[in-house]
Design an enzyme around this catalytic site. Structure first.
Site, mmCIF file in Angstrom:
data_model
loop_
_atom_site.group_PDB
_atom_site.id
_atom_site.type_symbol
_atom_site.label_atom_id
_atom_site.label_comp_id
_atom_site.label_asym_id
_atom_site.label_seq_id
_atom_site.Cartn_x
_atom_site.Cartn_y
_atom_site.Cartn_z
ATOM 1 C CG PHE A 116 -2.352 -0.077 0.956
ATOM 2 C CD1 PHE A 116 -2.929 -1.279 0.598
ATOM 3 C CD2 PHE A 116 -3.156 1.059 1.033
ATOM 4 C CE1 PHE A 116 -4.287 -1.357 0.321
ATOM 5 C CE2 PHE A 116 -4.510 0.989 0.753
ATOM 6 C CZ PHE A 116 -5.081 -0.228 0.401
ATOM 7 C CD GLN A 236 -5.421 10.543 2.810
ATOM 8 O OE1 GLN A 236 -6.153 9.606 3.083
ATOM 9 N NE2 GLN A 236 -4.129 10.542 3.067
ATOM 10 C CG HIS A 238 -8.076 7.732 -2.080
ATOM 11 N ND1 HIS A 238 -7.788 7.255 -3.340
ATOM 12 C CD2 HIS A 238 -7.835 6.710 -1.219
ATOM 13 C CE1 HIS A 238 -7.394 5.987 -3.235
ATOM 14 N NE2 HIS A 238 -7.416 5.633 -1.967
ATOM 15 C CG LEU A 248 -11.624 4.941 -2.375
ATOM 16 C CD1 LEU A 248 -11.112 6.366 -2.414
ATOM 17 C CD2 LEU A 248 -11.310 4.295 -1.045
ATOM 18 C CD GLU A 251 -2.757 4.006 -1.167
ATOM 19 O OE1 GLU A 251 -3.304 5.105 -0.975
ATOM 20 O OE2 GLU A 251 -1.887 3.551 -0.429
ATOM 21 N NE ARG A 282 -4.658 6.686 0.486
ATOM 22 C CZ ARG A 282 -5.491 6.049 1.282
ATOM 23 N NH1 ARG A 282 -6.164 6.714 2.210
ATOM 24 N NH2 ARG A 282 -5.672 4.763 1.167
ATOM 25 C CG HIS A 348 -10.337 8.965 1.381
ATOM 26 N ND1 HIS A 348 -11.388 8.113 1.118
ATOM 27 C CD2 HIS A 348 -9.382 8.203 1.980
ATOM 28 C CE1 HIS A 348 -11.071 6.887 1.535
ATOM 29 N NE2 HIS A 348 -9.867 6.928 2.079
ATOM 30 N NE ARG A 390 -6.620 7.633 6.715
ATOM 31 C CZ ARG A 390 -6.919 6.636 5.869
ATOM 32 N NH1 ARG A 390 -6.211 5.517 5.877
ATOM 33 N NH2 ARG A 390 -7.910 6.762 5.014
HETATM 34 C C1 LIG Z 1 -14.780 4.303 0.692
HETATM 35 C C2 LIG Z 1 -13.769 4.251 1.801
HETATM 36 C C3 LIG Z 1 -12.784 3.270 1.813
HETATM 37 C C4 LIG Z 1 -11.850 3.220 2.844
HETATM 38 N N1 LIG Z 1 -10.894 2.238 2.834
HETATM 39 C C5 LIG Z 1 -9.998 2.167 3.866
HETATM 40 C C6 LIG Z 1 -9.038 1.117 3.929
HETATM 41 O O1 LIG Z 1 -8.990 0.219 3.093
HETATM 42 N N2 LIG Z 1 -8.154 1.109 4.953
HETATM 43 C C7 LIG Z 1 -8.173 2.057 5.917
HETATM 44 O O2 LIG Z 1 -7.363 2.017 6.838
HETATM 45 N N3 LIG Z 1 -9.099 3.064 5.891
HETATM 46 C C8 LIG Z 1 -10.006 3.127 4.902
HETATM 47 N N4 LIG Z 1 -10.943 4.137 4.887
HETATM 48 C C9 LIG Z 1 -11.040 5.036 6.042
HETATM 49 C C10 LIG Z 1 -11.738 4.318 7.185
HETATM 50 O O3 LIG Z 1 -12.632 3.370 6.677
HETATM 51 C C11 LIG Z 1 -12.523 5.289 8.070
HETATM 52 O O4 LIG Z 1 -11.704 6.356 8.452
HETATM 53 C C12 LIG Z 1 -12.988 4.561 9.318
HETATM 54 O O5 LIG Z 1 -13.706 3.399 8.972
HETATM 55 C C13 LIG Z 1 -13.834 5.437 10.228
HETATM 56 O O6 LIG Z 1 -14.337 4.628 11.274
HETATM 57 P P1 LIG Z 1 -15.093 5.274 12.508
HETATM 58 O O7 LIG Z 1 -15.395 4.144 13.433
HETATM 59 O O8 LIG Z 1 -14.309 6.398 13.031
HETATM 60 O O9 LIG Z 1 -16.430 5.895 11.906
HETATM 61 P P2 LIG Z 1 -17.557 5.355 10.901
HETATM 62 O O10 LIG Z 1 -17.350 3.956 10.491
HETATM 63 O O11 LIG Z 1 -17.709 6.377 9.867
HETATM 64 O O12 LIG Z 1 -18.849 5.344 11.827
HETATM 65 C C14 LIG Z 1 -19.428 6.524 12.317
HETATM 66 C C15 LIG Z 1 -20.586 6.148 13.205
HETATM 67 O O13 LIG Z 1 -21.050 7.306 13.875
HETATM 68 C C16 LIG Z 1 -22.437 7.319 13.870
HETATM 69 N N5 LIG Z 1 -22.857 8.721 14.031
HETATM 70 C C17 LIG Z 1 -22.400 9.820 13.389
HETATM 71 N N6 LIG Z 1 -23.010 10.921 13.849
HETATM 72 C C18 LIG Z 1 -23.842 10.508 14.826
HETATM 73 C C19 LIG Z 1 -24.745 11.178 15.691
HETATM 74 N N7 LIG Z 1 -24.913 12.497 15.658
HETATM 75 N N8 LIG Z 1 -25.482 10.439 16.545
HETATM 76 C C20 LIG Z 1 -25.346 9.075 16.596
HETATM 77 N N9 LIG Z 1 -24.502 8.416 15.806
HETATM 78 C C21 LIG Z 1 -23.755 9.126 14.932
HETATM 79 C C22 LIG Z 1 -22.846 6.651 12.583
HETATM 80 O O14 LIG Z 1 -24.140 6.115 12.686
HETATM 81 C C23 LIG Z 1 -21.786 5.565 12.481
HETATM 82 O O15 LIG Z 1 -22.211 4.421 13.189
HETATM 83 C C24 LIG Z 1 -11.889 4.186 3.871
HETATM 84 C C25 LIG Z 1 -12.872 5.152 3.868
HETATM 85 C C26 LIG Z 1 -13.799 5.209 2.835
HETATM 86 C C27 LIG Z 1 -14.811 6.318 2.844
#
Ligand SMILES: Cc1cc2nc3c(=O)[nH]c(=O)nc-3n(C[C@H](O)[C@H](O)[C@H](O)COP(=O)(O)OP(=O)(O)OC[C@H]3O[C@@H](n4cnc5c(N)ncnc54)[C@H](O)[C@@H]3O)c2cc1C
Length: 576
Positions: A116, A236, A238, A248, A251, A282, A348, A390
């Site tokens: 990666f 960031q 992407h 997306l 990568e 990136r 991203h 990142r």
């Molecule tokens: C398309 C895509 C592909 C990616 N691929 C990778 C990868 O291969 N490898 C990698 O390391 N990273 C990757 N990333 C980045 C990574 O996936 C995210 O940064 C990470 O999953 C975020 O996780 P999180 O638990 O912080 O939040 P999220 O998974 O975004 O969850 C947020 C949660 O908060 C809740 N929420 C939000 N606001 C409120 C509110 N006001 N009240 C109640 N609940 C709320 C939502 O319901 C949800 O459950 C990718 C991101 C994207 C968008």
């Protein structure tokens, strides 16, 4: 109004929230409150992988991973936190394996790994295979695994409840207030600890890989309570979003050998990053793509380039990249086995967010003073392990390492802490805001304002920035905030009032856009994802420091700064 009491409330059911809940629920009563059904969280869309120096395919060490992360961060990441992350990584991946996560495997049955961007062997010599993956559905598998474990461990879920306020009483965290989407009813959650794991806020940009729900709610609520946000200028892009749509293309596609080409068919990364080529970090590749486009080498003179997988073995494409292959077939009518994919950079990932220590505890000032009972983890938090940029696979790692650590600290904290008193009329703020929005007869519509915000942020505060553009953006935000005061919510009902909630989310994004733009205006240098055309060089003498953006009670804002923690690796020029 309904009332609930738990030891801890976890806001958000992505990877960070679920791992924290699982860990804390070993000894505490835990509620997970999520505006989405848990497995719809954005973590479920993560494709490419999770970084950990397992060394299953070739020699690897956590120290190399740490070095890559520090260098990738353009030396703004805190090295004590990065060390914790890269060391814990190995244990976290095996922990997930033992919880049942179906990783892709090597022929001899070990967890498979692939290269990666920015991940190298022996301090930058060549790409290394470090990303652990489950085809291109890694995040989906993480979410399913953790959700099942939480259910097994009797975590209580409040699905489709949107948290709209944080309660703080006597300098201690006392709970949150949420609106139940189905009924419109307000619920007060009274607890000793609250963890925000609400994910990113890419929705403030027009072209983004982020799901509709990523509006930065947790960060805005914390900001409105007078707490700072850290390093908000670093967002960031992407390099490979599907053209115009922003969806997306992982990568991992370049990890498997994909190549970026301009209109002449040239592998242009040879000119920008001769060693790592298409696997450079990136920030560099996104700038390279924009530079190609500006200099007239975009495809057909337009604003995109091609991601070419056609030279790869079709089996590799079908087996290791099935989901993105499907996206390209469905959304573009192209077949990645035969056709190069039109791509452009897509908003991203938020490097900035709520400042925390390595146990997820929210810190409120330059001295890292903790606010008792308040935690943040995942994309919304800023530990800071990603600094100014990142590396791919380090977010899934960050959310799991620090989600789990925060959960463990919450379990310790709630054992000793008393339940703090609730403020008088705990739901007063939210009730007043909901009534104001539903009662007023304005002319403005949230959808229009949101589109204008997204367009302007894309033009003026994205990959390339200038004093002029950012100042125009500041003015635009002033105008949008004024118009937001006259916004009209068409749906006056209580059940499933998504119109009301989207309007409130727009308010959150306006706050976060202001933090981004003001932090970016003040940082008169270029570092990682923050590139100022008027200050193209990194300036360690003046800007090797973290930004803290505060809102002042009397209106306006204040920027403060805190030092970067440097332990093993002194800042150097970044060459790849
Ligand atoms: C398309 C895509 C592909 C990616 N691929 C990778 C990868 O291969 N490898 C990698 O390391 N990273 C990757 N990333 C980045 C990574 O996936 C995210 O940064 C990470 O999953 C975020 O996780 P999180 O638990 O912080 O939040 P999220 O998974 O975004 O969850 C947020 C949660 O908060 C809740 N929420 C939000 N606001 C409120 C509110 N006001 N009240 C109640 N609940 C709320 C939502 O319901 C949800 O459950 C990718 C991101 C994207 C968008």
């Amino acid at each position: 109004m309904q009332h609930h009491t738990f030891d801890a409330c976890i806001v958000g059911a992505g990877g960070a929230g679920l791992f924290a809940a699982l860990e804390a629920s070993q000894s505490a009563s835990v509620a997970v409150i999520s505006k989405l059904y848990p497995t719809r969280s954005h973590t479920g869309t993560a494709q490419g992988g999770i970084g950990a120096a397992l060394g299953n395919m070739e020699e690897d060490h956590w120290e190399w991973h740490m070095f890559d992360t520090v260098k990738g961060s353009d030396y703004l990441g805190d090295q004590d936190a990065i060390e914790v992350m890269c060391r814990d990584a190995i244990d976290v991946v095996y922990h997930l394996e033992h919880l049942g996560l179906p990783f892709s495997r090597t022929p001899d049955g070990r967890i498979a790994q692939r290269p990666f961007g920015g991940h190298t062997r022996n301090y930058g010599e060549a790409p290394v295979r470090r990303a652990c993956y489950a085809a291109d559905r890694t995040g989906h598998m993480i979410l399913q695994t953790l959700y099942q474990q939480c259910i097994k461990n009797r975590v209580t879920f409040f699905d489709e409840f949107q948290v709209l306020d944080l309660l703080v009483e006597d300098g201690r965290t006392a709970g949150v207030v949420a609106l139940e989407l189905r009924t419109g009813e307000l619920h007060v959650f009274h607890s000793k600890a609250v963890l925000f794991a609400t994910g990113g806020f890419g929705r403030m940009y027009r072209v983004t890989s982020n799901a509709h729900a990523l509006t930065g709610d947790g960060a805005a609520l914390v900001l409105r309570r007078g707490l700072p946000l850290e390093d908000m200028e670093f967002f960031q892009f992407h390099p490979t979003g599907i053209r115009k749509m922003g969806i997306l293309i992982t990568e991992g596609a370049r990890g498997e050998g994909g190549i970026l080409r301009n209109k002449d068919g040239e592998r242009f990364m040879e000119r920008y990053a001769p060693t790592l080529l298409d696997l450079a970090p990136r920030d560099m590749i996104s700038r390279a793509i924009y530079t190609e486009i500006r200099e007239g080498r975009g495809i057909n003179g337009e604003d995109y380039v091609l991601l070419d997988l056609t030279h790869l073995d079709p089996k590799v494409i079908e087996e290791r990249l099935p989901d993105i292959t499907d996206f390209v077939r469905t959304y573009l009518g192209l077949d990645p086995i035969k056709d190069p994919i039109p791509v452009q950079p897509t908003a991203h990932y938020a490097m900035g967010g709520i400042p925390t220590d390595v146990d997820g505890r929210v810190v409120v000032d330059e001295q890292n003073t903790v606010l008792p009972g308040l935690y943040a983890a995942g994309e919304i938090a800023c530990v800071s392990v990603h600094g100014a940029n990142r590396l791919g696979t380090n977010s899934l790692l960050d959310i799991l390492v620090f989600g789990r650590r925060a959960g463990a600290d919450i379990a310790r904290f709630v054992k000793e802490a008393e339940l703090p008193p609730l403020p008088k009329e705990p739901d007063g703020n939210v009730r007043a805001e909901v009534e104001r929005l539903l009662g007023q007869q304005g002319k403005e519509h949230a959808a229009t304002l949101r589109r204008e915000l997204q367009d302007a942020m894309m033009d003026k505060a994205s990959v390339f920035r200038t004093e002029e553009g950012l100042t125009e953006m500041r003015e635009k935000l002033g105008e949008l905030r004024e118009r937001y005061r006259h916004v009209h919510v068409g749906d006056r009902g209580h059940q499933f009032n998504t119109d009301l909630l989207e309007t409130m989310e727009l308010g959150f994004m306006l706050d976060l856009a202001e933090a981004t733009v003001e932090s970016a205006l003040a940082r008169k240098e270029s570092r990682g994802a923050h590139y100022r055309e008027d200050y193209p060089k990194r300036d360690d003498a003046n800007f090797l420091k973290h930004t803290l953006f505060h809102r002042k009670e009397e209106g306006g804002f204040e920027l403060r700064y805190k030092p970067v923690t440097i332990t093993r690796f002194q800042p150097k020029e970044r060459v790849y």
